[in-house]
Design a protein around this motif. Sequence first.
Motif, PDB file in Angstrom:
ATOM      1  N   ALA A  16      56.500  79.600  33.296  1.00 43.31           N
ATOM      2  CA  ALA A  16      56.144  78.562  32.332  1.00 43.31           C
ATOM      3  C   ALA A  16      56.060  79.189  30.944  1.00 43.31           C
ATOM      4  N   THR A  17      56.436  78.428  29.939  1.00 44.42           N
ATOM      5  CA  THR A  17      56.428  78.887  28.552  1.00 44.42           C
ATOM      6  C   THR A  17      55.669  77.888  27.680  1.00 44.42           C
ATOM      7  N   ALA A  18      55.499  78.252  26.432  1.00 45.36           N
ATOM      8  CA  ALA A  18      54.835  77.363  25.478  1.00 45.36           C
ATOM      9  C   ALA A  18      55.548  76.018  25.390  1.00 45.36           C
ATOM     10  N   ALA A  19      56.855  76.002  25.606  1.00 48.16           N
ATOM     11  CA  ALA A  19      57.603  74.743  25.553  1.00 48.16           C
ATOM     12  C   ALA A  19      57.200  73.790  26.679  1.00 48.16           C
ATOM     13  N   ALA A  44      45.567  70.784  26.520  1.00 49.95           N
ATOM     14  CA  ALA A  44      46.659  71.638  26.038  1.00 49.95           C
ATOM     15  C   ALA A  44      46.153  73.058  25.829  1.00 49.95           C
ATOM     16  N   ASP A  45      44.934  73.183  25.295  1.00 51.13           N
ATOM     17  CA  ASP A  45      44.350  74.505  25.110  1.00 51.13           C
ATOM     18  C   ASP A  45      44.104  75.179  26.462  1.00 51.13           C
ATOM     19  N   SER A  46      43.687  74.416  27.470  1.00 49.00           N
ATOM     20  CA  SER A  46      43.483  74.968  28.816  1.00 49.00           C
ATOM     21  C   SER A  46      44.790  75.485  29.397  1.00 49.00           C
ATOM     22  N   VAL A  47      45.868  74.729  29.222  1.00 51.72           N
ATOM     23  CA  VAL A  47      47.182  75.155  29.721  1.00 51.72           C
ATOM     24  C   VAL A  47      47.630  76.415  28.985  1.00 51.72           C
ATOM     25  N   ARG A  48      47.485  76.427  27.661  1.00 50.23           N
ATOM     26  CA  ARG A  48      47.856  77.616  26.879  1.00 50.23           C
ATOM     27  C   ARG A  48      47.044  78.833  27.306  1.00 50.23           C
ATOM     28  N   ALA A  49      45.749  78.643  27.597  1.00 51.23           N
ATOM     29  CA  ALA A  49      44.903  79.759  28.033  1.00 51.23           C
ATOM     30  C   ALA A  49      45.404  80.326  29.360  1.00 51.23           C
ATOM     31  N   ASP A  50      45.826  79.455  30.285  1.00 49.24           N
ATOM     32  CA  ASP A  50      46.388  79.941  31.552  1.00 49.24           C
ATOM     33  C   ASP A  50      47.645  80.759  31.298  1.00 49.24           C
ATOM     34  N   LEU A  51      48.512  80.287  30.402  1.00 51.81           N
ATOM     35  CA  LEU A  51      49.755  80.999  30.107  1.00 51.81           C
ATOM     36  C   LEU A  51      49.479  82.355  29.455  1.00 51.81           C
ATOM     37  N   ALA A  52      48.380  82.459  28.719  1.00 55.33           N
ATOM     38  CA  ALA A  52      48.049  83.699  28.013  1.00 55.33           C
ATOM     39  C   ALA A  52      47.288  84.701  28.886  1.00 55.33           C
ATOM     40  N   ASP A  53      46.829  84.280  30.045  1.00 53.51           N
ATOM     41  CA  ASP A  53      46.042  85.143  30.935  1.00 53.51           C
ATOM     42  C   ASP A  53      46.968  86.157  31.601  1.00 53.51           C
ATOM     43  N   ASP A  54      46.777  87.444  31.280  1.00 56.18           N
ATOM     44  CA  ASP A  54      47.664  88.485  31.800  1.00 56.18           C
ATOM     45  C   ASP A  54      47.564  88.672  33.308  1.00 56.18           C
ATOM     46  N   ASP A  55      46.471  88.233  33.922  1.00 53.13           N
ATOM     47  CA  ASP A  55      46.300  88.389  35.366  1.00 53.13           C
ATOM     48  C   ASP A  55      46.836  87.205  36.161  1.00 53.13           C
ATOM     49  N   LEU A  56      47.221  86.149  35.471  1.00 51.98           N
ATOM     50  CA  LEU A  56      47.673  84.919  36.109  1.00 51.98           C
ATOM     51  C   LEU A  56      49.165  84.743  35.860  1.00 51.98           C
ATOM     52  N   HIS A  57      49.897  84.415  36.896  1.00 47.52           N
ATOM     53  CA  HIS A  57      51.338  84.182  36.789  1.00 47.52           C
ATOM     54  C   HIS A  57      51.580  82.696  37.004  1.00 47.52           C
ATOM     55  N   VAL A  58      52.015  82.001  35.948  1.00 50.58           N
ATOM     56  CA  VAL A  58      52.166  80.550  35.978  1.00 50.58           C
ATOM     57  C   VAL A  58      53.649  80.199  35.937  1.00 50.58           C
ATOM     58  N   TYR A  59      54.068  79.352  36.881  1.00 54.01           N
ATOM     59  CA  TYR A  59      55.454  78.907  36.957  1.00 54.01           C
ATOM     60  C   TYR A  59      55.532  77.400  36.842  1.00 54.01           C
ATOM     61  N   ALA A  60      56.478  76.935  36.052  1.00 50.78           N
ATOM     62  CA  ALA A  60      56.775  75.508  36.009  1.00 50.78           C
ATOM     63  C   ALA A  60      57.556  75.164  37.267  1.00 50.78           C
ATOM     64  N   ILE A  61      57.237  74.029  37.850  1.00 48.55           N
ATOM     65  CA  ILE A  61      57.977  73.508  39.006  1.00 48.55           C
ATOM     66  C   ILE A  61      58.918  72.447  38.463  1.00 48.55           C
ATOM     67  N   GLU A  62      60.210  72.648  38.687  1.00 52.05           N
ATOM     68  CA  GLU A  62      61.203  71.677  38.229  1.00 52.05           C
ATOM     69  C   GLU A  62      61.879  71.010  39.413  1.00 52.05           C
ATOM     70  N   HIS A  63      62.152  69.727  39.233  1.00 56.84           N
ATOM     71  CA  HIS A  63      62.896  68.949  40.226  1.00 56.84           C
ATOM     72  C   HIS A  63      63.808  68.010  39.451  1.00 56.84           C
ATOM     73  N   ASP A  64      65.076  68.012  39.804  1.00 61.61           N
ATOM     74  CA  ASP A  64      66.063  67.179  39.105  1.00 61.61           C
ATOM     75  C   ASP A  64      66.007  67.382  37.591  1.00 61.61           C
ATOM     76  N   GLY A  65      65.834  68.648  37.160  1.00 63.41           N
ATOM     77  CA  GLY A  65      65.872  68.987  35.747  1.00 63.41           C
ATOM     78  C   GLY A  65      64.631  68.631  34.954  1.00 63.41           C
ATOM     79  N   ARG A  66      63.565  68.272  35.626  1.00 63.10           N
ATOM     80  CA  ARG A  66      62.339  67.847  34.938  1.00 63.10           C
ATOM     81  C   ARG A  66      61.151  68.624  35.476  1.00 63.10           C
TER      82      ARG A  66
END
Length: 172
Positions: A16-19, A44-66
């Motif tokens: 997952a990225t900032a986008a 949004a700040d909670s999501v950004r905090a998860d993405l910035a956490d070096d111990d947490l690996h966050v992946y976007a789940i995509e289905h049919d391009g979304r």
Amino acid sequence: MSGCCAGGRAVTLRPATAADVPALTAIRADPEVRRWWRGGDDLADSVRADLADDDLHVYAIEHDGRVIGAIQWYAESDPDYRHASLDVFLDPAVRGAGLGGDAIRTLARHLIDEYGHHRFTIDPAAANSAAIRAYAKVGFRPVGVLRRYERGADGRWHDGLLMDLLADDLVE
């Protein structure tokens, strides 16, 4: 954050990225998701905090391009207790199609093959029967109730259910 995961049967996982923050924030804001997932007034700040956490690996789940949700993991690093803990949330509009299970299988297979993990934990709210059923379909088994585990939005303490999965028990 480490890279991940080719696709599963129906989903693709990618870091997952900032986008992804707007899409993930919208999903987390849905009352069906918000009921079970933490987050302050600024999701949004909670999501950004998860993405910035070096111990947490966050992946976007995509289905049919979304983007339809996120799955994340972190590792217990003590070699005598090594395992990975997972969390996942999905857009309620896509629930019931097996996409959450596909995402969990895809991530678990990646963690087994690439990192040598042999055991996984997940800790849904004890009242979240839909999530518990979905995790059981992948092979997770109840370990025990975590009493008064998490404070809810109502300010009261609620039980959690600790579940685990051994690599050999992963239902493909």
